[in-house]
Design a protein around this motif. Structure first.
Motif, short mmCIF file in Angstrom:
data_model
loop_
_atom_site.label_atom_id
_atom_site.label_comp_id
_atom_site.label_asym_id
_atom_site.label_seq_id
_atom_site.Cartn_x
_atom_site.Cartn_y
_atom_site.Cartn_z
N PRO A 149 1.24 -1.08 -0.18
CA PRO A 149 0.29 0.08 0.13
C PRO A 149 0.58 1.06 0.10
O PRO A 149 2.41 1.09 0.00
N GLU A 150 0.27 2.64 -0.80
CA GLU A 150 0.66 3.92 -0.46
C GLU A 150 1.46 3.75 1.43
O GLU A 150 2.85 4.68 1.21
N ALA A 151 0.61 3.20 2.13
CA ALA A 151 1.02 3.68 3.19
C ALA A 151 0.50 2.81 4.58
O ALA A 151 -0.30 2.44 4.04
N GLY A 152 1.50 2.39 5.35
CA GLY A 152 0.70 1.35 5.69
C GLY A 152 1.03 0.18 5.45
O GLY A 152 2.03 -0.74 4.72
N GLY A 153 1.27 -1.19 6.46
CA GLY A 153 1.37 -2.62 6.49
C GLY A 153 2.44 -2.85 7.15
O GLY A 153 2.68 -3.86 5.97
N ASP A 154 3.01 -2.07 7.71
CA ASP A 154 4.29 -2.15 8.07
C ASP A 154 3.72 -4.08 8.45
O ASP A 154 3.15 -4.47 9.36
N THR A 155 5.61 -4.39 9.21
CA THR A 155 5.70 -5.61 10.23
C THR A 155 6.59 -5.61 11.44
O THR A 155 6.89 -4.95 10.82
N GLU A 264 8.55 -1.76 0.97
CA GLU A 264 8.58 -1.57 0.07
C GLU A 264 8.40 -2.93 -0.96
O GLU A 264 8.93 -3.66 -0.68
N ALA A 265 8.46 -2.31 -2.48
CA ALA A 265 7.94 -3.63 -3.21
C ALA A 265 9.78 -4.63 -3.38
O ALA A 265 10.27 -3.59 -3.54
N ASP A 266 9.40 -5.03 -3.42
CA ASP A 266 11.48 -5.81 -3.80
C ASP A 266 11.58 -6.45 -2.21
O ASP A 266 13.57 -6.31 -2.21
N SER A 267 11.37 -5.63 -1.44
CA SER A 267 11.91 -6.07 0.10
C SER A 267 11.30 -6.93 0.21
O SER A 267 11.28 -7.85 -0.04
N ILE A 268 12.32 -7.76 1.20
CA ILE A 268 13.17 -8.96 1.46
C ILE A 268 13.24 -8.95 2.84
O ILE A 268 13.53 -8.01 3.62
N ALA A 269 12.03 -9.72 3.97
CA ALA A 269 12.86 -9.73 5.02
C ALA A 269 12.89 -11.56 5.68
O ALA A 269 12.01 -12.33 5.60
N LEU A 270 13.92 -12.02 6.15
CA LEU A 270 14.61 -13.45 6.51
C LEU A 270 14.25 -12.88 8.24
O LEU A 270 15.54 -12.61 9.01
N TRP A 271 14.24 -14.39 8.47
CA TRP A 271 13.32 -14.25 10.24
C TRP A 271 13.44 -15.66 10.45
O TRP A 271 13.44 -16.01 10.26
N ASP A 272 14.67 -15.38 11.83
CA ASP A 272 14.50 -16.72 13.29
C ASP A 272 13.43 -17.06 13.57
O ASP A 272 12.89 -16.01 14.57
N ASN A 273 12.57 -17.59 13.34
CA ASN A 273 11.05 -18.26 13.83
C ASN A 273 11.13 -18.76 15.15
O ASN A 273 10.66 -18.70 16.30
N GLN A 274 12.42 -19.01 16.13
CA GLN A 274 13.08 -19.81 17.07
C GLN A 274 12.91 -18.62 18.06
O GLN A 274 13.15 -19.01 19.57
N ALA A 275 13.30 -18.10 17.38
CA ALA A 275 13.77 -16.33 18.32
C ALA A 275 12.70 -15.02 18.58
O ALA A 275 12.91 -14.40 19.31
N THR A 276 11.95 -15.58 17.03
CA THR A 276 11.36 -14.33 17.39
C THR A 276 9.78 -13.84 17.32
O THR A 276 9.16 -15.33 16.96
N GLN A 277 8.73 -13.29 17.76
CA GLN A 277 7.34 -13.60 16.66
C GLN A 277 6.91 -12.27 15.75
O GLN A 277 8.04 -11.47 16.03
N HIS A 278 6.24 -12.40 15.23
CA HIS A 278 5.77 -11.19 14.85
C HIS A 278 4.46 -10.84 14.58
O HIS A 278 3.42 -11.43 14.49
N TYR A 279 3.74 -9.42 13.27
CA TYR A 279 2.84 -9.11 13.36
C TYR A 279 2.64 -7.83 12.67
O TYR A 279 3.02 -6.87 12.44
N ALA A 280 1.15 -8.38 11.83
CA ALA A 280 1.51 -7.77 10.00
C ALA A 280 0.55 -6.91 10.70
O ALA A 280 -0.43 -7.00 10.83
N VAL A 281 0.47 -4.85 10.58
CA VAL A 281 -0.39 -3.83 11.34
C VAL A 281 -1.13 -4.11 10.44
O VAL A 281 -0.91 -3.79 9.11
N ASN A 282 -2.78 -3.71 10.65
CA ASN A 282 -3.47 -4.19 9.30
C ASN A 282 -4.12 -2.64 9.23
O ASN A 282 -5.08 -2.34 9.96
N ASP A 283 -3.16 -1.54 8.90
CA ASP A 283 -3.86 -0.47 8.91
C ASP A 283 -3.86 0.20 7.49
O ASP A 283 -3.63 1.84 7.53
N TYR A 284 -3.92 -0.34 6.45
CA TYR A 284 -4.11 -0.20 5.07
C TYR A 284 -5.11 -0.34 4.43
O TYR A 284 -5.33 -0.08 3.23
N PHE A 285 -6.20 -1.17 4.72
CA PHE A 285 -7.62 -0.99 4.07
C PHE A 285 -8.33 0.08 4.29
O PHE A 285 -8.56 1.06 4.30
#
Length: 317
Positions: A149-155, A264-285
């Protein structure tokens, strides 16, 4: 300022003020990276990698440094990675066997598509670690932004080793030998047709994991419960289990333990799922957001021992 609360028969105290945050396992020191640039996003978790083109094969030397950076920072971010589906899979496969997720639509079995729009709003806005409803959860994941989205949708990502460290001593003692059940049905199963849900419950029954996990690579104790999939603590009454889990779930919400990534388009996140949790912010609807995800399978989680029981030390590469 002190804030008091109760967990079962315990009274615990949340104290405002400085936090002693530890990025690396006890006794480890940060070392420079020679094959890429790395810019921390926070002092604890999350770093942006530069100078790596994931269209090219990742050789042993580069993989070793990226693997070390992942263990150190828990989540790595890459910008402007114009990769194909095959290159996406090849990059994730460097860490192990890939998952086929039964809940994500896909054309390539290991490449799941996560889409939100005016017709299908995003639904990952709950703190969770991926796949804890599996007997063998996920080691990590590689998520690529296709459309944003133009704004929002962070993780947001949270360091669950730091979250464990931040618990009061009496809570650490209370939970160090506990286990809890994890189940996909209360979250992913919402709105699913009854026949389909019953079929999947047979294939993926609720599983039991330790509340405190020992990271298999670093030896660090991490908090391994999440509101997305953890339903109750084994052998504990419903009221006490709900109170204790609610207190533990809250640890991921502490801003000092978090990093927030703007896609941003074509950004990548690589995360260690054994050490983290994550939350996809739903603020772009009702804007559109399309992500592609490849995940790596894990081993059986091992309980994190109480300090007096520990015989070894961290195995940081």
């Amino acid at each position: 300022m002190d804030i008091h609360g109760t967990v079962g028969d315990l009274t615990v105290r949340h104290q405002a003020g400085p936090r002693a945050l530890r990025r690396l396992p006890e006794g480890e020191q940060s070392r420079p990276y020679e094959l890429f640039g790395i810019e921390p996003v926070t002092g604890l978790i999350g770093a942006e990698v530069s100078g790596v083109d994931l269209r090219e094969p990742v050789g042993p030397a580069l993989f070793a440094e990226l693997d070390r950076a992942l263990l150190e920072w828990k989540v790595l971010f890459f910008r402007d990675q114009h990769i194909t589906a095959g290159q996406h899979l090849d990059f994730a496969r460097r860490w192990g066997e890939l998952e086929v997720n039964p809940f994500f639509p896909h054309e390539v079995p290991e490449l799941g598509r996560i889409e939100a729009s005016a017709q299908t709003p995003g639904g990952q806005n709950v703190w969770h670690a991926d796949g804890t409803w599996r007997e063998k959860p996920l080691l990590g994941a590689v998520l690529r932004a296709v459309e944003v989205p133009e704004a929002g949708g962070d993780t947001c990502f949270a360091d669950m080793g730091a979250a464990y460290d931040g618990l009061p001593a009496e809570v650490k003692f209370r939970i160090h030998e506990l286990s809890a059940f994890h189940d996909f049905a209360p979250s992913i199963g919402l709105g699913m047709e009854a026949d389909k849900l019953a079929e999947l419950r047979v294939k993926y029954p609720a599983v039991e994991h330790p509340v405190v996990r020992c990271h298999p690579r670093t030896g660090r104790r991490t908090l391994f419960v999440n509101p997305g999939f953890t339903t109750h603590i084994t052998g504990m009454g419903a009221r006490e289990s709900e109170a204790l889990l609610g207190f533990l779930f809250h640890q991921a919400a502490v801003p000092e333990f978090q990093v927030r990534f703007r896609w941003e388009a074509d950004s990548i996140a690589l995360w260690d799922n054994q050490a983290t949790q994550h939350y996809a912010v739903n603020d772009y609807f009702p804007q559109h957001r399309l992500m592609e995800r490849v995940a790596i399978l894990d081993e059986h989680p091992r309980a994190g021992k109480w300090p007096a029981q520990e015989a070894g030390s961290a195995r940081f590469p």
